[in-house]
Design a protein around this motif. Sequence first.
Motif, mmCIF file in Angstrom:
data_model
loop_
_atom_site.group_PDB
_atom_site.id
_atom_site.type_symbol
_atom_site.label_atom_id
_atom_site.label_comp_id
_atom_site.label_asym_id
_atom_site.label_seq_id
_atom_site.Cartn_x
_atom_site.Cartn_y
_atom_site.Cartn_z
ATOM 1 N N THR A 94 34.458 47.988 1.319
ATOM 2 C CA THR A 94 34.885 48.471 2.628
ATOM 3 C C THR A 94 36.156 47.719 2.980
ATOM 4 N N ASP A 95 36.958 48.280 3.858
ATOM 5 C CA ASP A 95 37.980 47.471 4.482
ATOM 6 C C ASP A 95 37.253 46.505 5.419
ATOM 7 N N ALA A 96 37.958 45.567 5.990
ATOM 8 C CA ALA A 96 37.315 44.529 6.799
ATOM 9 C C ALA A 96 36.499 45.138 7.936
ATOM 10 N N LEU A 97 35.205 44.826 7.983
ATOM 11 C CA LEU A 97 34.322 45.409 8.987
ATOM 12 C C LEU A 97 34.528 44.817 10.374
ATOM 13 N N GLU A 98 35.305 43.756 10.464
ATOM 14 C CA GLU A 98 35.619 43.189 11.768
ATOM 15 C C GLU A 98 36.733 43.954 12.466
ATOM 16 N N MET A 99 37.399 44.875 11.771
ATOM 17 C CA MET A 99 38.505 45.612 12.356
ATOM 18 C C MET A 99 38.011 46.563 13.440
ATOM 19 N N LYS A 100 38.860 46.797 14.417
ATOM 20 C CA LYS A 100 38.468 47.600 15.579
ATOM 21 C C LYS A 100 38.111 49.036 15.209
ATOM 22 N N GLY A 101 38.639 49.535 14.094
ATOM 23 C CA GLY A 101 38.306 50.892 13.654
ATOM 24 C C GLY A 101 36.834 51.069 13.380
ATOM 25 N N VAL A 102 36.117 49.953 13.143
ATOM 26 C CA VAL A 102 34.668 49.969 12.950
ATOM 27 C C VAL A 102 33.964 49.257 14.100
ATOM 28 N N SER A 103 34.424 48.056 14.425
ATOM 29 C CA SER A 103 33.701 47.214 15.386
ATOM 30 C C SER A 103 33.629 47.797 16.787
ATOM 31 N N ASP A 104 34.546 48.703 17.128
ATOM 32 C CA ASP A 104 34.477 49.336 18.448
ATOM 33 C C ASP A 104 33.259 50.251 18.579
ATOM 34 N N TYR A 105 32.729 50.729 17.462
ATOM 35 C CA TYR A 105 31.668 51.731 17.501
ATOM 36 C C TYR A 105 30.366 51.278 16.826
ATOM 37 N N PHE A 106 30.428 50.250 15.973
ATOM 38 C CA PHE A 106 29.245 49.767 15.258
ATOM 39 C C PHE A 106 29.140 48.267 15.477
ATOM 40 N N LYS A 107 28.165 47.864 16.268
ATOM 41 C CA LYS A 107 28.045 46.481 16.695
ATOM 42 C C LYS A 107 27.113 45.666 15.799
ATOM 43 N N ASN A 108 27.262 44.357 15.931
ATOM 44 C CA ASN A 108 26.414 43.389 15.225
ATOM 45 C C ASN A 108 26.406 43.693 13.727
ATOM 46 N N GLY A 109 25.201 43.923 13.136
ATOM 47 C CA GLY A 109 25.139 44.175 11.699
ATOM 48 C C GLY A 109 25.036 45.633 11.334
ATOM 49 N N GLN A 110 25.192 46.529 12.344
ATOM 50 C CA GLN A 110 25.015 47.958 12.082
ATOM 51 C C GLN A 110 26.057 48.500 11.106
ATOM 52 N N ALA A 111 27.259 47.948 11.151
ATOM 53 C CA ALA A 111 28.307 48.404 10.224
ATOM 54 C C ALA A 111 27.899 48.141 8.782
ATOM 55 N N GLY A 112 27.249 47.011 8.528
ATOM 56 C CA GLY A 112 26.785 46.693 7.182
ATOM 57 C C GLY A 112 25.730 47.670 6.704
ATOM 58 N N VAL A 113 24.809 48.031 7.607
ATOM 59 C CA VAL A 113 23.776 49.020 7.267
ATOM 60 C C VAL A 113 24.422 50.339 6.888
#
Length: 949
Positions: A310-329
């Motif tokens: 993945t690209d960095a999961l801390e980036m706003k393109g993901v972190s704005d919509y998927f919080k905590n560990g949900q992006a990893g799931v």
Amino acid sequence: MKKSILFTALLLPFTLTGMAQHHHDLGHINKNRQLRHYGTMSKTYREIQWADSVFKTMTPEERIAQLIFIRAYSTGDTANINQVTNLIQQKHVGGLVFFQGSPVAQADLTNQYQATSKVPLFISQDAEWGLGMRLDSVINFPRQLTLGAIRDSNLIYQVGKAIGEQCKRLGVQINFAPDVDINNNPNNPVINDRSYGENKQVVAHWGIEYMRGMQSVGIIACAKHFPGHGDTNVDSHKGLPVVNKSMKQLEELELYPFKRMVKAGVASVMVAHLHVPSIDNRPHRPTSLSYNAVTKILRHQLDFKGLIFTDALEMKGVSDYFKNGQAGVEAMIAGDDIMLLPQNVDDCINDIEKAIRQHKLSWETIDARVKKVLRAKYRAGLADWQPVNTGNLTADLNAQTLPLVRELYNSALTVLNNENYMLPLRKDDTSRIALLNVGGAQDAFLSSLRKYHSIDTFNFTGDESYDDASQLANKIQHHYDKLIIAVGNYNRFPENNFGISPTEVSLVQQMQHEMRTVTVAFGNPYAIKNFCHGPAIVAAYEDDSVVQRIAGDLLFESFDPDGRLPVTVCPEFYFNTGLRNFQYKKAYLPLVEPKDVGVNTQLLYQVDSIAKDGIEKGAYPGCEILAMKDGKIFYYKSFGYLSYDKKIPVEDNTIYDMASCTKICATTMAAMRLYDEGKLKLHGTLGEYLPWLRGSDKVPLTIKNVMLHQAGFEPDFPYLGLMLTDGVHPNPDIFHTVRDSAYSVRVAENMYMRKSYEDTLNMEIRNDKLGKKHNYVYSDIDFQVMGYIVQQLTGLPLNEYVKRTFYDKIGMPSTGFLPRERYPLDRIAPTECEKVFRLQCLHGDVHDPRSAMFGGVAGHAGLFSDAYDLAALMQMTLDGGTFDGVHYLKPSTIKLFTSYQSDISRRGIGFDKPFKDQSKLDYPYPATYASPLTYGHTGYTGTCVWVDP
């Protein structure tokens, strides 16, 4: 060649290998082979045995952590060091992504972290243009866009290999490069100069060569940012970009380089945070977390077997919509192998374990990916890891860089144009040359230039005023013959026009317009959009001392240019533009004795006499006359001086203001070419071609009637009186003596018109009522409108279109608009000392006031040329639209446009012709013996060109 007589008179006015032994017990298997096609992920017994043995030592939590890479710095940040150490020792993360720091510090930390890790760590880095991208003391390689300007693919392979050697020396196994996004959006705020350009074949080919170079020395390459981040205007670090393209469009463009890279064996792919509804239309669903994107397209459709990041999961393109560990799931569900930089490692592991308990994920899926990562670590030599030797490290990293960088810049620097052959500059040139640094001093550039010639220097920055710019412009113009403009120190990305101020843009444009200039852009080539109209422009792409020195050498021809634009920067300079040498083409017309073509020499003495008599009687101070027959020049003479002060004699290459000859030598030539291409139809109407005329009485006017001067336009509008305060002096609300962002249209020396006033003048054309239709009234408006149509159909201003289509190819170096940009004033004939409006002697500025108010480029007037160039152009028409083996126009089109086409006038389409009843007139036009096939035109400034087939 066709037998004929032509007469021109000009009178005045871009495999991984094993490493050494690892100190862990897990590293008992010796890796002794080289894999050249990493992407196939070949399974060997020892590889599987090692991966399985390591896997069996791991707890469930450690397996998940093996799929996580975390951020690391080598800047001395104690908090980061403690955090990384804790995550390695407590969570057993799988890898690190190193960011800013220094080489020795990173090596020390790598050794420290590897020594404390239960499982060997993957060390990765963003090193698109080498480790210097992240580390101090390491010399940068050129950015990808610069590499895209290079024509030799072997050099791109050498760059990839050299960067791979850097990574290998520092203990880095993965380089997140190359970027194979196609940058087809000039305003892209995050890719831009990180791309090889806008052409998909170049991006794919260069990406493959770079990848092959790196993987040949054992470094894992990574194609990013799948499925393509090039056509976005949002930075995914700051938000979620939306790509509204169909799957067909994505297949044809964005996905193309990734398909090629996968087929060529790239080891890994990074998936971007992009919302692409045609791939996954769930709201705010980034492609990095999309099963459709990662599994269906990348894994299945493209059949990719390598590692997927993945690209960095801390980036706003993901972190704005998927919080905590949900992006990893979501990343694991989507099919990614490795999660880069999650917001919180604990949350990521906990939420994935929870998803497994909820049957959203399975341990089989996780375990398969862990084993895949472990096998990749074996292939990368981590089973036999050895500490990085810090001795002489920085010197080793830089050892081979500079020679290659110099070769890359030599191959990349791009000469976009070279009007009047400003380049190369000569050591023995007696001209006074100055350097104008815009944006800050370019010391290495100046030093390089001074190896060849005495150069005075001036600096101008964005915090200076328009008055400052005007004073500096006047000083330079009055004391120097040639000017080198160095634009540098501007931003890499396009926000706020790269940080280039309006005053800087204005000054550069003014100098380009009013002097013989060479402009060098030290930085992102997209910034050249601000100054596309200079006579000689060089794209240098970067702004460091190495490229500055090389640019100075280029200007004085220490080597020939070879670069090509990797992107389109303006309509004039599109992808692949770039001169490959400084040689220029000059049309060849044979010169013979009059008797060789059957001309009585005695008759030519009368021509001499007439020319001299006009000079003696003060009708004109000088003239130039050329005559041809059967494609050969038999008479070519110059008489008198440029002005009545008799200081500068007329020469064969003297350039004249062609006035209304512009109508046939520029506008009609363009119209014939567009007619040949089916883009312009004679029965087509102005309403079809010019949307701004719709709603006016001009809509139904046909192109044919416009070019026959029988559309009903008045000869001209009484605009001039409206712009004078007292019938003599220009209105200060419309004209200024200092150029600025509002008053930017040069009308004459120290006289600039308000740019918005051009719209006012055009509205006069739109709104003024037509006169009687089907009545012959010679009008400049007809051809000003035709100039607009040429631009509408071609996307290029008239001057650029005819230059590119005719003048450059035929070899007409003296011909073009805006002569001050290209030639010294002593080669240009002055025209008139104007006692109303401009109140000065016009020299190098177009005489026609209307053309002047449109910046010197108009369909009815503004062309400058010499007799020889015009002879070559007209000979092309005589030879059926062909010159020197190159086809320009169809013979049938030439015949159509040059024959009588009106029952109420003598006109052809665009061309003037003799009176039909010539024999009955006391004063035949244009001459007594001109046949009905004759065509040509005259100009108000005393110029004419006539052809009699």
